[in-house]
Design a protein around this motif. Structure first.
Motif, PDB file in Angstrom:
ATOM      1  N   GLU A  13       0.821  -1.212   0.000  1.00  0.00           N
ATOM      2  CA  GLU A  13       0.000   0.000   0.000  1.00  0.00           C
ATOM      3  C   GLU A  13       0.854   1.261   0.000  1.00  0.00           C
ATOM      4  O   GLU A  13       0.624   2.182  -0.792  1.00  0.00           O
ATOM      5  N   LEU A  14       1.843   1.310   0.863  1.00  0.00           N
ATOM      6  CA  LEU A  14       2.689   2.488   0.949  1.00  0.00           C
ATOM      7  C   LEU A  14       3.576   2.612  -0.287  1.00  0.00           C
ATOM      8  O   LEU A  14       3.802   3.722  -0.793  1.00  0.00           O
ATOM      9  N   SER A  15       4.071   1.499  -0.793  1.00  0.00           N
ATOM     10  CA  SER A  15       4.897   1.529  -2.005  1.00  0.00           C
ATOM     11  C   SER A  15       4.108   2.074  -3.186  1.00  0.00           C
ATOM     12  O   SER A  15       4.600   2.913  -3.948  1.00  0.00           O
ATOM     13  N   VAL A  16       2.881   1.605  -3.346  1.00  0.00           N
ATOM     14  CA  VAL A  16       2.046   2.077  -4.456  1.00  0.00           C
ATOM     15  C   VAL A  16       1.717   3.552  -4.294  1.00  0.00           C
ATOM     16  O   VAL A  16       1.767   4.331  -5.258  1.00  0.00           O
ATOM     17  N   ARG A  17       1.400   3.951  -3.072  1.00  0.00           N
ATOM     18  CA  ARG A  17       1.047   5.350  -2.839  1.00  0.00           C
ATOM     19  C   ARG A  17       2.201   6.278  -3.218  1.00  0.00           C
ATOM     20  O   ARG A  17       2.030   7.265  -3.939  1.00  0.00           O
TER      21      ARG A  17
ATOM     22  N   THR B 187       3.114   5.995  -7.208  1.00  0.00           N
ATOM     23  CA  THR B 187       2.209   6.698  -8.123  1.00  0.00           C
ATOM     24  C   THR B 187       2.364   8.211  -7.983  1.00  0.00           C
ATOM     25  O   THR B 187       2.316   8.937  -8.985  1.00  0.00           O
ATOM     26  N   LEU B 188       2.566   8.697  -6.763  1.00  0.00           N
ATOM     27  CA  LEU B 188       2.805  10.128  -6.586  1.00  0.00           C
ATOM     28  C   LEU B 188       4.054  10.568  -7.334  1.00  0.00           C
ATOM     29  O   LEU B 188       4.066  11.601  -8.006  1.00  0.00           O
ATOM     30  N   LYS B 189       5.109   9.790  -7.222  1.00  0.00           N
ATOM     31  CA  LYS B 189       6.356  10.119  -7.910  1.00  0.00           C
ATOM     32  C   LYS B 189       6.169  10.087  -9.415  1.00  0.00           C
ATOM     33  O   LYS B 189       6.644  10.978 -10.143  1.00  0.00           O
ATOM     34  N   ALA B 190       5.503   9.071  -9.910  1.00  0.00           N
ATOM     35  CA  ALA B 190       5.284   8.955 -11.352  1.00  0.00           C
ATOM     36  C   ALA B 190       4.499  10.146 -11.889  1.00  0.00           C
ATOM     37  O   ALA B 190       4.829  10.699 -12.948  1.00  0.00           O
ATOM     38  N   LYS B 191       3.473  10.563 -11.151  1.00  0.00           N
ATOM     39  CA  LYS B 191       2.611  11.648 -11.627  1.00  0.00           C
ATOM     40  C   LYS B 191       3.317  12.994 -11.640  1.00  0.00           C
ATOM     41  O   LYS B 191       2.831  13.938 -12.276  1.00  0.00           O
TER      42      LYS B 191
ATOM     43  N   ALA C  54      13.095   5.868  -9.707  1.00  0.00           N
ATOM     44  CA  ALA C  54      12.482   5.769  -8.384  1.00  0.00           C
ATOM     45  C   ALA C  54      11.510   4.593  -8.330  1.00  0.00           C
ATOM     46  O   ALA C  54      11.507   3.811  -7.366  1.00  0.00           O
ATOM     47  N   LEU C  55      10.683   4.431  -9.369  1.00  0.00           N
ATOM     48  CA  LEU C  55       9.740   3.306  -9.389  1.00  0.00           C
ATOM     49  C   LEU C  55      10.467   1.974  -9.487  1.00  0.00           C
ATOM     50  O   LEU C  55      10.032   0.975  -8.883  1.00  0.00           O
ATOM     51  N   ALA C  56      11.584   1.954 -10.210  1.00  0.00           N
ATOM     52  CA  ALA C  56      12.366   0.720 -10.304  1.00  0.00           C
ATOM     53  C   ALA C  56      12.967   0.354  -8.946  1.00  0.00           C
ATOM     54  O   ALA C  56      13.083  -0.831  -8.604  1.00  0.00           O
ATOM     55  N   ARG C  57      13.333   1.364  -8.162  1.00  0.00           N
ATOM     56  CA  ARG C  57      13.858   1.099  -6.825  1.00  0.00           C
ATOM     57  C   ARG C  57      12.756   0.614  -5.885  1.00  0.00           C
ATOM     58  O   ARG C  57      12.968  -0.277  -5.058  1.00  0.00           O
TER      59      ARG C  57
ATOM     60  N   ARG D 190       5.002   2.797 -14.868  1.00  0.00           N
ATOM     61  CA  ARG D 190       6.277   2.718 -15.572  1.00  0.00           C
ATOM     62  C   ARG D 190       6.032   2.663 -17.082  1.00  0.00           C
ATOM     63  O   ARG D 190       6.790   3.254 -17.877  1.00  0.00           O
ATOM     64  N   ALA D 191       4.970   1.971 -17.476  1.00  0.00           N
ATOM     65  CA  ALA D 191       4.614   1.943 -18.898  1.00  0.00           C
ATOM     66  C   ALA D 191       4.194   3.325 -19.380  1.00  0.00           C
ATOM     67  O   ALA D 191       4.527   3.738 -20.508  1.00  0.00           O
ATOM     68  N   ARG D 192       3.470   4.069 -18.551  1.00  0.00           N
ATOM     69  CA  ARG D 192       3.078   5.433 -18.938  1.00  0.00           C
ATOM     70  C   ARG D 192       4.306   6.330 -19.083  1.00  0.00           C
ATOM     71  O   ARG D 192       4.364   7.192 -19.971  1.00  0.00           O
ATOM     72  N   LEU D 193       5.261   6.174 -18.183  1.00  0.00           N
ATOM     73  CA  LEU D 193       6.479   6.971 -18.286  1.00  0.00           C
ATOM     74  C   LEU D 193       7.232   6.637 -19.570  1.00  0.00           C
ATOM     75  O   LEU D 193       7.799   7.532 -20.218  1.00  0.00           O
TER      76      LEU D 193
END
Length: 651
Positions: free
Chosen positions: A278-282, A285-289, A298-301, A315-318
């Motif tokens: 839950e915390l990882s996704v939260r 997604t904030l970082k990606a947006k 960051a998402l890969a880490r 990651r696909a959107r990025l």
């Protein structure tokens, strides 16, 4: 494969309110309203007279309920239980028991309270505290104090009714350090620092005080853990909770530092994998947006093994944002099999393969069979017809008449016509709870005939009738939309689709932020639009009138259309999120192909909103046998399909 998950949604931000007034009421409805007022005032003589004159009027139970509520302070449990037995098929029976239970607790009438309390399904915290106090009053101290301990350790303040119970429990010595510890941590996790400090003061042992002092310090200065890992070690009590507390707190002020802390310490402090997601996704997604240069790394880490599908999607959107089609294909392949087959990722997989030289005509034709935004996109690109998969239903008129004659639906219709929508919805929920899906579907058609389109749409969803488009996509105001749209210089179908998405055609919908009516206009926007276009708006209540709301909403939509160079994608996004945000997104990513721009909208609500509105417009045109287009010629030219291959600037 037909996937209903996108196009069956109703805007969840809309609250249902009552109409300001109906054009006219029948004599019985007028008498009902008059008698109801008398019941609320406790005027028993007028109530008895009115009930006699109303004869078999369906809403008589509401008058009786109101009269009983007016003398709540003198009611006994037998009165409420008798009402429940007589009117067990109404939602009122539970309301009266609930209200009387609370009233008896406030009056400390514990014997009567204890008669009624067990009949409640989900007692409130206040009622639970009254129960604890009744346990004390009847000599059941151990049970009372067990309940007190459970209620006290919550991370938020409890109702004042709990104070006597808590005081007795604390005076008995029941409050131990473990309770102070649990409440302080719970309060910090809810962001309630003052309550945490209060709870910490209740601790008596030095070790507990030290633990809570450390927790409060981490709450106030979460970055300190990043610079000094020794503050929390695997031997530290509650080390997992303390790490998650620090990370959650830090992400609000410094997301990058929070990610660094989380990635460094989640394994060091043995956070179980199931508690990490839950915390990882939260945070991911904030970082990606943010679309920062280091978002991908960051998402890969955060999720190096692609365990979290939401982060893999981002990651696909990025990668889409970089037009890195090889990476897009690779990342889609990392999604779970069922997610890969979703129309969204089937579309982007087709685009990725096409950009790498593969003929994807067959894939697009297959995808064009979906009644979704991406299915419609694929249909346009492959020159295939739009697939509606519409299954109109022939209703059994006799069964429909029988259903309408039942007391719950008689009450429901009267309440709907009187504008008492909260009660009407309660009656619906009560009446349809145990109906078969076929009967729920029939009920949806019944209320649609009354003009209650919002509930009809919900009824179609409830009965999973995804392909009954007549009920899911009503068109109750075609003339108003045509007239208003012609003046605004837009298509009536587009404006209709906006209203379907915004309010599901409920005239008096009001959002939590104050948007009103069919097209969900904010007061400031409505006033400005009325002034700019010389449209009448004497007061904000007029926004609940269909003509006024449609005129103003269409005029504002037309403004957005012209402001964004006649591009409905950008204009639709602006209608939902505001033109200032869309301009910022265009400044950041306006060089992207139009479909990628939509996919990379950082607001999930707005991304889905744009896709829904464009798809809804296709459905409305097809249902009306009008020529249908998902995108205009100028909009289609901006799609990735029609753009030369190349890469945009790196993130």
């Amino acid at each position: 494969m037909q996937r209903p998950t996108l196009l069956h949604l109703i805007a969840t931000s809309v609250l249902i309110t009552s109409p300001t007034a109906f054009a006219s009421l029948s004599p019985q409805q007028e008498l009902y309203k008059k008698t109801l007022v008398a019941a609320e005032k406790g005027d028993s003589a007028s109530v008895q007279k009115g009930l006699k004159q109303l004869k078999q009027y369906p809403l008589k139970p509401y008058i009786i309920y109101a009269e009983l509520r007016s003398r709540l302070n003198t009611l006994r449990p037998a009165d409420a239980l008798d009402f429940s037995r007589r009117y067990s098929d109404t939602p009122l029976e539970g309301r009266l028991r609930w209200a009387l239970t609370t009233s008896l607790g406030k009056r400390n009438e514990w014997q009567a309270f204890r008669e009624l309390y067990p009949s409640l399904d989900r007692p409130s915290a206040e009622q639970q505290c009254y129960w604890g106090r009744s346990e004390l009053a009847t000599g059941h101290k151990e049970a009372a104090y067990t309940l007190a301990a459970r209620l006290w350790v919550e991370g938020h303040s409890q109702p004042d009714a709990c104070d006597p119970l808590f005081d007795s429990w604390m005076k008995s010595g029941g409050l131990k350090d473990r309770h102070a510890h649990d409440r302080a941590l719970a309060a910090l996790e809810e962001g309630n620092i003052s309550l945490a400090r209060y709870a910490a003061k209740q601790a008596s042992q030095a070790s507990t005080k030290a633990q809570l002092d450390k927790a409060i310090e981490l709450f106030l200065n979460p970055k300190s853990l990043l610079t000094n890992a020794a503050l929390v070690t695997p031997k530290t009590p509650d080390h997992r909770r303390l790490l998650m507390l620090a990370v959650n707190r830090l992400r609000r002020s410094d997301l990058d530092a929070a990610i660094d802390l989380w990635v460094r310490d989640r394994a060091r402090l043995s956070i179980p994998a199931e508690e990490q997601s839950e915390l990882s996704v939260r945070m991911g997604t904030l970082k990606a947006k943010h679309y920062d240069p280091d978002s991908e790394s960051a998402l890969a880490r955060i999720d190096p093994e692609f365990r979290l599908e939401e982060l893999t999607e981002w990651r696909a959107r990025l990668a889409l944002k970089r037009l890195d089609w090889v990476e897009v294909e690779r990342l889609i392949g990392k999604l779970p099999a069922n997610k890969q087959m979703h129309e969204r990722w089937q579309y982007w997989l087709s685009m990725a393969k096409m950009k790498q030289g593969t003929d994807v005509t067959t894939q697009l034709k297959t995808l064009s069979g979906d009644r979704t935004f991406y299915g419609f996109l694929a249909a346009e690109l492959s020159h295939s017809p739009f697939s509606l998969d519409h299954e109109p239903i022939a209703m059994d008129a006799h069964k429909l008449k029988e259903l309408e004659a039942t007391p719950p639906f008689q009450r429901m219709r009267e309440l709907y016509e009187l504008g008492e929508l909260y009660d009407a919805r309660s009656e619906w929920n009560n009446a349809t709870r145990d109906l078969s899906p076929d009967d729920q579907h029939m009920a949806a058609h019944l209320v649609k005939r009354w003009g209650w389109h919002t509930q009809a749409i919900r009824g179609a969803i409830q009965s999973e009738q995804w392909n009954d488009l007549d009920i899911r996509f009503p068109d109750p105001y075609p003339e108003l939309f045509v007239d208003a749209s012609e003046r605004a210089g837009i298509t009536s179908t587009w404006a209709t689709a906006i209203a379907r998405q915004e309010s599901a055609f409920w005239e008096t919908a009001r959002s939590r932020v104050g948007a009103r009516g069919l097209m969900q206009l904010m007061p400031t926007t409505a006033r400005h639009t009325a002034k700019k276009h010389s449209l009448p708006l004497a007061n904000l209540d007029e926004l609940y009138q269909p003509r006024t709301n449609i005129n103003l909403g269409s005029a504002y939509l037309g403004e957005m259309y012209r402001e964004f160079n006649n591009n409905r994608v950008y204009a639709t996004a602006a209608y939902n999120a505001g033109p200032h945000r869309v301009k910022a997104w265009m400044k950041e990513r306006g060089n992207l192909p139009l479909d990628i721009w939509i996919e990379t909208i950082p607001f999930d609500e707005t991304r889905n909103y744009v896709q829904n509105v464009l798809a809804f417009a296709v459905i409305y045109d097809r249902l009306a046998d009008r020529p249908a287009r998902l995108l205009s010629d100028s909009e289609r030219k901006l799609l990735a399909y029609n753009q030369p291959q190349g890469k945009s600037d790196k993130l």
